[in-house]
Design a protein around this motif. Structure first.
Motif, mmCIF file in Angstrom:
data_model
loop_
_atom_site.group_PDB
_atom_site.id
_atom_site.type_symbol
_atom_site.label_atom_id
_atom_site.label_comp_id
_atom_site.label_asym_id
_atom_site.label_seq_id
_atom_site.Cartn_x
_atom_site.Cartn_y
_atom_site.Cartn_z
ATOM 1 N N GLY A 61 44.959 43.359 -14.998
ATOM 2 C CA GLY A 61 44.335 42.272 -14.450
ATOM 3 C C GLY A 61 43.842 41.121 -15.287
ATOM 4 N N ARG A 101 51.016 33.277 -3.774
ATOM 5 C CA ARG A 101 49.528 34.103 -3.322
ATOM 6 C C ARG A 101 49.726 35.548 -3.545
ATOM 7 N N THR A 102 48.807 36.018 -4.602
ATOM 8 C CA THR A 102 48.766 37.325 -4.967
ATOM 9 C C THR A 102 47.369 38.007 -4.433
ATOM 10 N N HIS A 103 46.464 38.144 -5.537
ATOM 11 C CA HIS A 103 45.292 38.652 -5.128
ATOM 12 C C HIS A 103 44.192 38.472 -6.142
ATOM 13 N N VAL A 104 42.856 38.414 -5.953
ATOM 14 C CA VAL A 104 41.877 38.064 -6.721
ATOM 15 C C VAL A 104 41.846 38.750 -8.083
ATOM 16 N N ASP A 105 42.173 39.851 -8.027
ATOM 17 C CA ASP A 105 42.300 40.653 -9.336
ATOM 18 C C ASP A 105 43.654 40.495 -10.169
ATOM 19 N N ALA A 106 44.638 39.741 -9.728
ATOM 20 C CA ALA A 106 45.740 39.476 -10.410
ATOM 21 C C ALA A 106 45.331 38.306 -11.283
ATOM 22 N N ASP A 143 32.935 41.745 -11.224
ATOM 23 C CA ASP A 143 34.456 41.676 -11.253
ATOM 24 C C ASP A 143 35.303 41.696 -12.606
ATOM 25 N N ARG A 158 45.966 34.854 -13.276
ATOM 26 C CA ARG A 158 46.183 33.613 -12.386
ATOM 27 C C ARG A 158 47.266 32.812 -12.980
ATOM 28 N N ASP A 196 43.099 33.325 -5.357
ATOM 29 C CA ASP A 196 43.974 34.235 -4.894
ATOM 30 C C ASP A 196 45.284 34.096 -5.321
ATOM 31 N N GLU A 197 45.683 32.974 -5.979
ATOM 32 C CA GLU A 197 46.915 32.542 -6.309
ATOM 33 C C GLU A 197 47.389 32.755 -7.997
ATOM 34 N N THR A 198 48.649 32.747 -8.110
ATOM 35 C CA THR A 198 49.336 32.961 -9.348
ATOM 36 C C THR A 198 50.480 31.950 -9.593
#
Ligand code: NAD
Length: 555
Positions: free
Chosen positions: A482, A93-98, A513, A100, A78-80
């Motif tokens: 995404g 920290r962003t979210h899993v669909d963002a 996903d 990488r 969940d990080e970029t």
């Protein structure tokens, strides 16, 4: 830490196989692709982290590369990661669909966006030249450009030679990372091909990878052989170690006229790419270090002679086009007033494809297994085999393309095709028909991702050549959709201040996903290309938008 060879030069190779070092396949894909870009089979000068295109790098310096790899290894799902000009500068920290990773390479504020300022900042260690796919980790060796070059030569053949290039001779120069695709693309399209390159090593590399057929011992031997092969209608390619000006002057002096004439020397960079004539490569390299200003002066004088020779041959009847390396601009700025009588290859041959959302789409097998690409080749034929030109390309590529680094395939798919293909591949991964995930990406030279008035957006119908909102919108759209990593660069193939462009790479790991992300990204990414060309007034783009339901809003 870098793996080091005995002589202490670093050597890179992407990990293969199904076990991963990183937290998931999205992140592992970045880990593999950045190293793949620097694999000696792929990169032109891996010790200097140069991938292709003069000085296009994958990371700012060795320390920055080590930082990027270490960060990727510990990155969480969940990080970029933020990469500024080839150096990791933060993890959020962003979210899993963002995405990488988000990458920005070599971007400068308008008034500062020139080579002098860029080089000043480069000296200070603050910026990196990312070219298009070097700094965005989706370069796949010369193959990446083969199909585009093939499409260009084939389109020129259709336009000027009734679709038949057999018995026609293409003359060019520059057999580097991209230019090295020319001999293979020309012969695949049926033509005979002749090119000069000042660097014997580059020519050797093209012979080793079977992109080039013959190395001539001298300029006159090369010319004799080329015209002989042309007369015999043999689609074979000849290289010669010489400056472009030497080859063209010899052709002019012999009173000969090639059928097609172009150039792919690194003329976008007069200091670190293009080589002045009248000196050998060692002398040029020495002058580059000892007196850069004198080097650039001599390089510009050479560009003037180069373009004058091209113009002469054009006047004598050679179908001549600029191949996106900024050679015309250098010559015009140094006094060749009619340099732009030579048209650019995009408005001449490629723009109609952009209007359909087509462009240099590609994918890479993270497993390292050639059999994975063979399966995707079959899938292209199953899904799009009715398209004769695509089928010809895939069949020729299977036979003639030697993989460099991780096995990969380039295939110019368009709007509607890319996401369907991506979903089908994701399904193959899910079913275990491929050994490991696939990454989908593309060159920044795509339909809706670049503003480049001397290349991709030259002579736009509405005059919007220099409007750079489009690549920025493209990058933002891909982030919103995404993609796994998204990049925005300055410079590309034409040099600092001359273009802005964006890229995306998206991983198919077989999960639902990934399917959702693929469907979104591979739809919006070519979709903005149709919107860009429809907005500029191209009827073809407008009708494609209508037929394929691309919503252009009420604007
Ligand atoms: P590269 O630096 O890998 O290779 C350039 C080659 O040109 C080298 O082998 C060099 O020895 C040779 N060269 C330089 N000056 C010369 C001269 N005066 N005479 C003969 N040979 C000379 O670069 P590349 O990746 O092959 O790209 C070539 C150019 O094409 C660049 O300017 C690049 O930006 C541009 N480009 C075009 C496209 C396209 O789609 N048309 C795509 C990418 C890059």
């Amino acid at each position: 830490m870098f793996p080091r060879m005995a002589n202490s030069a670093p050597s890179f190779r992407a990990p293969r196989g199904t076990s991963i070092t990183c937290a998931n396949w999205q992140i592992e894909a970045m880990y593999r692709m950045v190293q793949n870009n620097l694999d000696a089979e792929v990169a032109e000068d891996p010790a200097r982290l140069i991938v292709y295109g003069g000085s296009g790098q994958a990371a700012r310096n060795h320390e920055a590369l080590a930082g990027i790899l270490a960060t990727i290894r510990r990155l969480r799902p969940d990080e970029t990661m933020l990469v500024q000009s080839g150096k990791c500068v933060g993890v959020f920290r962003t979210h899993v669909d963002a995405p990488r990773a988000l990458l920005a390479n070599g971007n400068l504020v308008g008034d500062w966006s020139n080579w002098d300022e860029f080089r000043r900042l480069q000296q200070l260690g603050l910026v990196m030249y990312g070219q298009m796919t070097a700094g965005s980790w989706i370069y796949i060796g010369s193959q990446g450009i083969v199909q585009g070059t093939y499409e260009t030569f084939a389109a020129a053949g259709r336009r000027h030679f009734d679709g038949e290039l057999r018995g026609r001779l293409v003359v060019s120069a520059g057999l580097g990372g991209m230019g090295g695709a020319q001999p293979l693309a020309a012969t695949l399209a049926g033509a005979t091909f002749l090119a000069a390159d000042v660097d014997a090593e580059r020519i050797r590399k093209r012979l080793d990878t079977r992109y080039l057929d013959h190395l001539a011992g001298s300029v006159s031997e090369a010319i004799d052989l080329a015209w002989k092969k042309r007369a015999a209608r043999q689609p074979e390619s000849i290289g010669v170690v010489a400056n472009a000006t030497e080859l063209l002057d010899a052709i002019v002096n012999k009173g000969l006229v090639p059928d097609l004439l172009t150039d792919q020397t690194s003329a976008h960079d007069m200091l670190n790419g293009y080589v002045p004539d009248g000196m050998n490569l060692d002398a040029a390299r020495a002058l580059r270090g000892s007196d850069p200003a004198a080097y650039v002066r001599r390089a510009r004088d050479t560009a003037v002679r180069h373009v004058r020779a091209m113009r002469r041959l054009q006047d004598r009847g050679a179908v001549t086009f600029d191949y996106g390396n900024n050679l015309r601009t250098e010559a015009r700025d140094a006094g060749v007033a009619d340099a732009f009588t030579i048209p650019g290859f995009v408005p001449e041959y490629i723009r109609p494809q952009f209007c359909e959302g087509r462009g240099p789409f590609r994918w890479v097998a993270l497993s390292g297994e050639a059999s994975d690409i063979a399966r995707t080749d079959e899938l292209v034929l199953e899904m799009f085999g009715d398209d004769r030109s695509l089928a010809t390309w895939i069949e020729a590529a299977r036979k003639r393309i030697a993989f460099q680094g991780l096995p990969a395939r380039i295939c110019w798919l368009g709007y509607g095709e890319r996401h369907r293909f991506g979903l089908a591949v994701n399904e193959l991964v899910r079913r275990g028909e491929l050994q490991a995930p696939i990454v989908f990406g593309r060159d920044h030279l795509d339909c809706g991702s670049v503003a480049s008035p001397y290349r991709e957006t030259e002579a736009m119908q509405d005059g919007s050549d220099a409007v750079a909102d489009w690549p920025l919108l493209n990058a933002m759209l891909n982030v919103a959709a995404g993609a796994t990593w998204v990049s925005v660069h300055n410079g590309g193939g034409v040099g600092i201040g001359k273009s802005l462009h964006a890229g995306q790479v998206t991983v198919a790991d077989g999960t639902p996903d990934a399917a959702r992300r693929i469907e979104r990204v591979l739809t919006v990414d070519p979709g903005i290309g149709i919107a860009r060309h429809a907005d500029a007034g191209y009827d073809l783009a407008r009708s494609v938008a209508r037929e394929r339901h691309v919503d252009l809003g009420a604007g």
